[in-house]
Motif scaffolding. Structure first.
Motif, PDB file in Angstrom:
ATOM      1  N   UNK A 130      15.810   0.541   3.711  1.00  0.00           N
ATOM      2  CA  UNK A 130      16.246   1.217   2.492  1.00  0.00           C
ATOM      3  C   UNK A 130      15.681   0.538   1.242  1.00  0.00           C
ATOM      4  N   UNK A 131      15.166  -0.671   1.397  1.00  0.00           N
ATOM      5  CA  UNK A 131      14.639  -1.422   0.253  1.00  0.00           C
ATOM      6  C   UNK A 131      13.470  -0.681  -0.394  1.00  0.00           C
ATOM      7  N   UNK A 132      12.594  -0.101   0.394  1.00  0.00           N
ATOM      8  CA  UNK A 132      11.417   0.591  -0.152  1.00  0.00           C
ATOM      9  C   UNK A 132      11.824   1.752  -1.073  1.00  0.00           C
ATOM     10  N   UNK A 133      12.659   2.689  -0.633  1.00  0.00           N
ATOM     11  CA  UNK A 133      13.023   3.770  -1.569  1.00  0.00           C
ATOM     12  C   UNK A 133      13.814   3.274  -2.783  1.00  0.00           C
ATOM     13  N   UNK A 134      14.609   2.231  -2.621  1.00  0.00           N
ATOM     14  CA  UNK A 134      15.326   1.681  -3.779  1.00  0.00           C
ATOM     15  C   UNK A 134      14.328   1.149  -4.803  1.00  0.00           C
ATOM     16  N   UNK A 135      13.356   0.378  -4.354  1.00  0.00           N
ATOM     17  CA  UNK A 135      12.354  -0.179  -5.264  1.00  0.00           C
ATOM     18  C   UNK A 135      11.511   0.927  -5.905  1.00  0.00           C
ATOM     19  N   UNK A 136      11.177   1.944  -5.131  1.00  0.00           N
ATOM     20  CA  UNK A 136      10.430   3.080  -5.682  1.00  0.00           C
ATOM     21  C   UNK A 136      11.252   3.812  -6.735  1.00  0.00           C
ATOM     22  N   UNK A 137      12.516   4.039  -6.442  1.00  0.00           N
ATOM     23  CA  UNK A 137      13.395   4.752  -7.364  1.00  0.00           C
ATOM     24  C   UNK A 137      13.532   3.957  -8.670  1.00  0.00           C
ATOM     25  N   UNK A 138      13.704   2.647  -8.552  1.00  0.00           N
ATOM     26  CA  UNK A 138      13.780   1.804  -9.755  1.00  0.00           C
ATOM     27  C   UNK A 138      12.485   1.896 -10.561  1.00  0.00           C
ATOM     28  N   UNK A 139      11.363   1.824  -9.875  1.00  0.00           N
ATOM     29  CA  UNK A 139      10.055   1.884 -10.543  1.00  0.00           C
ATOM     30  C   UNK A 139       9.833   3.244 -11.188  1.00  0.00           C
ATOM     31  N   UNK A 185       0.834  -1.206   0.000  1.00  0.00           N
ATOM     32  CA  UNK A 185       0.000   0.000   0.000  1.00  0.00           C
ATOM     33  C   UNK A 185       0.865   1.251   0.000  1.00  0.00           C
ATOM     34  N   UNK A 186       1.866   1.279   0.876  1.00  0.00           N
ATOM     35  CA  UNK A 186       2.797   2.409   0.932  1.00  0.00           C
ATOM     36  C   UNK A 186       3.536   2.543  -0.396  1.00  0.00           C
ATOM     37  N   UNK A 220       4.499   5.571  -5.178  1.00  0.00           N
ATOM     38  CA  UNK A 220       4.808   5.619  -6.605  1.00  0.00           C
ATOM     39  C   UNK A 220       3.845   6.551  -7.334  1.00  0.00           C
ATOM     40  N   UNK A 221       2.579   6.517  -6.972  1.00  0.00           N
ATOM     41  CA  UNK A 221       1.607   7.445  -7.557  1.00  0.00           C
ATOM     42  C   UNK A 221       1.963   8.893  -7.228  1.00  0.00           C
ATOM     43  N   UNK A 222       2.379   9.134  -5.994  1.00  0.00           N
ATOM     44  CA  UNK A 222       2.813  10.482  -5.607  1.00  0.00           C
ATOM     45  C   UNK A 222       4.044  10.917  -6.400  1.00  0.00           C
ATOM     46  N   UNK A 223       5.003  10.014  -6.552  1.00  0.00           N
ATOM     47  CA  UNK A 223       6.216  10.330  -7.314  1.00  0.00           C
ATOM     48  C   UNK A 223       5.881  10.727  -8.741  1.00  0.00           C
ATOM     49  N   UNK A 224       5.111   9.901  -9.409  1.00  0.00           N
ATOM     50  CA  UNK A 224       4.781  10.159 -10.811  1.00  0.00           C
ATOM     51  C   UNK A 224       3.882  11.388 -10.928  1.00  0.00           C
ATOM     52  N   UNK A 277       3.351  14.012  -8.777  1.00  0.00           N
ATOM     53  CA  UNK A 277       3.982  15.292  -8.440  1.00  0.00           C
ATOM     54  C   UNK A 277       5.061  15.669  -9.446  1.00  0.00           C
ATOM     55  N   UNK A 278       5.746  14.676  -9.992  1.00  0.00           N
ATOM     56  CA  UNK A 278       6.746  14.983 -11.026  1.00  0.00           C
ATOM     57  C   UNK A 278       6.072  15.557 -12.266  1.00  0.00           C
ATOM     58  N   UNK A 279       4.971  14.961 -12.665  1.00  0.00           N
ATOM     59  CA  UNK A 279       4.257  15.465 -13.822  1.00  0.00           C
ATOM     60  C   UNK A 279       3.746  16.882 -13.570  1.00  0.00           C
ATOM     61  N   UNK A 280       3.135  17.100 -12.411  1.00  0.00           N
ATOM     62  CA  UNK A 280       2.567  18.418 -12.093  1.00  0.00           C
ATOM     63  C   UNK A 280       3.655  19.482 -12.004  1.00  0.00           C
ATOM     64  N   UNK A 281       4.744  19.201 -11.270  1.00  0.00           N
ATOM     65  CA  UNK A 281       5.790  20.224 -11.115  1.00  0.00           C
ATOM     66  C   UNK A 281       6.535  20.470 -12.427  1.00  0.00           C
ATOM     67  N   UNK A 282       6.709  19.425 -13.226  1.00  0.00           N
ATOM     68  CA  UNK A 282       7.358  19.619 -14.530  1.00  0.00           C
ATOM     69  C   UNK A 282       6.468  20.452 -15.441  1.00  0.00           C
ATOM     70  N   UNK A 283       5.188  20.121 -15.482  1.00  0.00           N
ATOM     71  CA  UNK A 283       4.238  20.872 -16.311  1.00  0.00           C
ATOM     72  C   UNK A 283       4.165  22.327 -15.847  1.00  0.00           C
ATOM     73  N   UNK A 284       4.048  22.536 -14.541  1.00  0.00           N
ATOM     74  CA  UNK A 284       3.979  23.899 -14.011  1.00  0.00           C
ATOM     75  C   UNK A 284       5.248  24.677 -14.328  1.00  0.00           C
ATOM     76  N   UNK A 285       6.392  24.029 -14.164  1.00  0.00           N
ATOM     77  CA  UNK A 285       7.651  24.698 -14.489  1.00  0.00           C
ATOM     78  C   UNK A 285       7.731  25.069 -15.955  1.00  0.00           C
TER      79      UNK A 285
END
Length: 135
Positions: free
Chosen positions: A114-123, A4-5, A10-14, A16-24
């Motif tokens: 540290x496994x969670x952020x590594x897996x998120x970063x890979x994804x 769940x986390x 991952x949804x937040x990463x994708x 917020x990246x889309x929103x901040x990139x678009x806004x920028x």
């Protein structure tokens, strides 16, 4: 692993990246990210999906945050680490990388590993590479 986390993060990463990139791009006239996936070698793509996330998360989340916590609170340590992470990515649009660093740090604290952020970063890198290929 707390799936769940992982999924929410991952949804937040994708998102917020889309929103901040678009806004920028639209509001601040920051040029779009260079599409490097199509011109990158297979070695570079594989590295960005595997080795790079492991190394970056170990450096920025595991070691740098721990080192900074000797002098600052967890929140300040995460903020400094995330700013350095964003600056070192050498992009004109700093904010997506700053937010990603904050999310990776939060998931490490929440999951206790540290496994969670590594897996998120890979994804996240996988989503970024795929989205560049289909553009």
């Amino acid at each position: 692993m707390n799936w769940g986390l992982f999924i929410v993060s991952l949804c937040l990463l994708v998102g917020t990246s889309w929103i901040t990139t678009y806004a920028g791009n639209q509001l601040l006239e920051v040029p779009p990210f260079e599409n490097i996936a199509r011109t990158a070698s297979l070695f570079n793509v594989i590295g960005s999906l595997t080795l790079v996330p492991v190394i970056e998360e170990l450096i920025f989340r595991k070691y740098l945050v721990s080192l900074l916590q000797r002098f600052f609170s967890w929140k300040i340590s995460v903020g400094i680490s995330s700013m350095i992470f964003a600056i070192l990515h050498w992009q004109k649009n700093f904010f997506p990388f700053l937010i990603n660093g904050l999310i990776y740090s939060f998931t490490m604290k929440k999951s206790g590993t540290i496994v969670m952020p590594i897996m998120l970063h890979m994804s996240y890198n996988f989503v970024a590479v795929i989205s560049q290929y289909i553009q």
